[in-house]
Design a protein around this motif. Sequence first.
Motif, mmCIF file in Angstrom:
data_model
loop_
_atom_site.group_PDB
_atom_site.id
_atom_site.type_symbol
_atom_site.label_atom_id
_atom_site.label_comp_id
_atom_site.label_asym_id
_atom_site.label_seq_id
_atom_site.Cartn_x
_atom_site.Cartn_y
_atom_site.Cartn_z
ATOM 1 N N ARG A 27 -38.091 82.201 -39.426
ATOM 2 C CA ARG A 27 -37.402 81.772 -38.203
ATOM 3 C C ARG A 27 -36.978 80.295 -38.316
ATOM 4 N N TYR A 28 -37.903 79.450 -38.778
ATOM 5 C CA TYR A 28 -37.595 78.030 -38.898
ATOM 6 C C TYR A 28 -36.569 77.764 -40.006
ATOM 7 N N ALA A 29 -36.682 78.448 -41.113
ATOM 8 C CA ALA A 29 -35.730 78.264 -42.220
ATOM 9 C C ALA A 29 -34.323 78.655 -41.781
ATOM 10 N N THR A 30 -34.214 79.741 -41.051
ATOM 11 C CA THR A 30 -32.919 80.198 -40.554
ATOM 12 C C THR A 30 -32.309 79.167 -39.613
ATOM 13 N N ALA A 31 -33.117 78.684 -38.678
ATOM 14 C CA ALA A 31 -32.615 77.695 -37.724
ATOM 15 C C ALA A 31 -32.181 76.412 -38.436
ATOM 16 N N ALA A 32 -32.989 75.923 -39.369
ATOM 17 C CA ALA A 32 -32.642 74.697 -40.095
ATOM 18 C C ALA A 32 -31.332 74.863 -40.850
ATOM 19 N N CYS A 33 -31.174 75.995 -41.516
ATOM 20 C CA CYS A 33 -29.962 76.249 -42.288
ATOM 21 C C CYS A 33 -28.730 76.309 -41.388
ATOM 22 N N LEU A 34 -28.810 77.104 -40.321
ATOM 23 C CA LEU A 34 -27.642 77.269 -39.451
ATOM 24 C C LEU A 34 -27.302 75.976 -38.711
ATOM 25 N N LEU A 35 -28.303 75.217 -38.291
ATOM 26 C CA LEU A 35 -28.028 73.926 -37.659
ATOM 27 C C LEU A 35 -27.360 72.954 -38.630
ATOM 28 N N ALA A 36 -27.906 72.858 -39.832
ATOM 29 C CA ALA A 36 -27.346 71.933 -40.832
ATOM 30 C C ALA A 36 -25.901 72.290 -41.157
ATOM 31 N N GLN A 37 -25.640 73.576 -41.312
ATOM 32 C CA GLN A 37 -24.282 74.011 -41.628
ATOM 33 C C GLN A 37 -23.322 73.746 -40.469
ATOM 34 N N ALA A 38 -23.772 74.001 -39.249
ATOM 35 C CA ALA A 38 -22.902 73.873 -38.080
ATOM 36 C C ALA A 38 -22.511 72.429 -37.785
ATOM 37 N N PHE A 39 -23.419 71.498 -38.062
ATOM 38 C CA PHE A 39 -23.177 70.113 -37.658
ATOM 39 C C PHE A 39 -23.079 69.135 -38.830
ATOM 40 N N ARG A 40 -22.825 69.653 -40.025
ATOM 41 C CA ARG A 40 -22.619 68.799 -41.185
ATOM 42 C C ARG A 40 -21.301 68.090 -41.038
ATOM 43 N N PRO A 41 -21.115 66.849 -41.342
ATOM 44 C CA PRO A 41 -22.038 65.930 -42.002
ATOM 45 C C PRO A 41 -22.874 65.091 -41.037
ATOM 46 N N ARG A 42 -22.684 65.263 -39.711
ATOM 47 C CA ARG A 42 -23.447 64.447 -38.756
ATOM 48 C C ARG A 42 -24.947 64.665 -38.911
ATOM 49 N N PHE A 43 -25.364 65.903 -39.194
ATOM 50 C CA PHE A 43 -26.774 66.198 -39.434
ATOM 51 C C PHE A 43 -27.053 65.978 -40.919
ATOM 52 N N PHE A 44 -27.646 64.859 -41.245
ATOM 53 C CA PHE A 44 -27.941 64.482 -42.630
ATOM 54 C C PHE A 44 -29.201 65.188 -43.138
ATOM 55 N N TRP A 45 -30.197 65.316 -42.276
ATOM 56 C CA TRP A 45 -31.464 65.984 -42.595
ATOM 57 C C TRP A 45 -31.846 66.797 -41.373
ATOM 58 N N THR A 46 -32.136 68.068 -41.580
ATOM 59 C CA THR A 46 -32.447 68.974 -40.479
ATOM 60 C C THR A 46 -33.641 69.823 -40.874
ATOM 61 N N GLY A 47 -34.733 69.721 -40.137
ATOM 62 C CA GLY A 47 -35.865 70.549 -40.515
ATOM 63 C C GLY A 47 -37.052 70.425 -39.592
ATOM 64 N N PHE A 48 -38.104 71.088 -39.999
ATOM 65 C CA PHE A 48 -39.299 71.209 -39.194
ATOM 66 C C PHE A 48 -40.490 70.564 -39.884
ATOM 67 N N TYR A 49 -41.296 69.896 -39.087
ATOM 68 C CA TYR A 49 -42.624 69.466 -39.498
ATOM 69 C C TYR A 49 -43.589 70.280 -38.653
ATOM 70 N N LEU A 50 -44.530 70.939 -39.294
ATOM 71 C CA LEU A 50 -45.414 71.878 -38.619
ATOM 72 C C LEU A 50 -46.835 71.355 -38.544
ATOM 73 N N VAL A 51 -47.520 71.683 -37.455
ATOM 74 C CA VAL A 51 -48.918 71.297 -37.307
ATOM 75 C C VAL A 51 -49.712 71.993 -38.418
ATOM 76 N N ASP A 52 -50.477 71.210 -39.160
ATOM 77 C CA ASP A 52 -51.305 71.759 -40.238
ATOM 78 C C ASP A 52 -52.567 72.349 -39.613
ATOM 79 N N PRO A 53 -52.794 73.662 -39.752
ATOM 80 C CA PRO A 53 -53.978 74.257 -39.125
ATOM 81 C C PRO A 53 -55.298 73.704 -39.674
ATOM 82 N N LEU A 54 -55.279 73.169 -40.890
ATOM 83 C CA LEU A 54 -56.494 72.593 -41.463
ATOM 84 C C LEU A 54 -56.693 71.136 -41.074
ATOM 85 N N LYS A 55 -55.606 70.486 -40.649
ATOM 86 C CA LYS A 55 -55.650 69.098 -40.175
ATOM 87 C C LYS A 55 -54.809 69.035 -38.902
#
Length: 155
Positions: A27-55
């Motif tokens: 789900r996150y990979a799909t969203a990152a890809c479609l967002l980056a493609q839709a708003f390139r070049p304004r979106f230079f880096w598009t992605g998710f940082y996730l809560v680490d369940p171990l930390k």
Amino acid sequence: MDKAEAYRQLAEEIASVVAGETSETARYATAACLLAQAFRPRFFWTGFYLVDPLKPQELVVGPYQGTLGCLRIPFGKGVCGHVAATREPIIVPEVHAFPGHIACDAASNSEIVVPVFHADGALAGVLDVDSTDYDAFDAVDQAGLTEICRLLLTA
């Protein structure tokens, strides 16, 4: 097409593609890809940082599009860590002026970060979008990205 309509259409596309998908990574990979493609070049880096369940007070890089991202970000540090700690979106027009900014890529000049939640309300992570432009994001971006993050809710 105006930016709000572009977000509306993109939200529909993302919702359609991820419908029924139980993998958060997919789900996150799909969203990152479609967002980056839709708003390139304004979106230079598009992605998710996730809560680490171990930390659970640390974010770990998740699916993204762009140059090398930071691997880990403690809650409260930098823009992403600030959003993880406050659970509130933020627009930063000039990241170099943000106290404690973490420069994962020096080419980034402005940033928007939106929290992502699980269906039970627990923080899942943050959506981070960087631009090489200064002051690249506004309330329309915040509303559009918040809605897209809402669509990514999973149990």
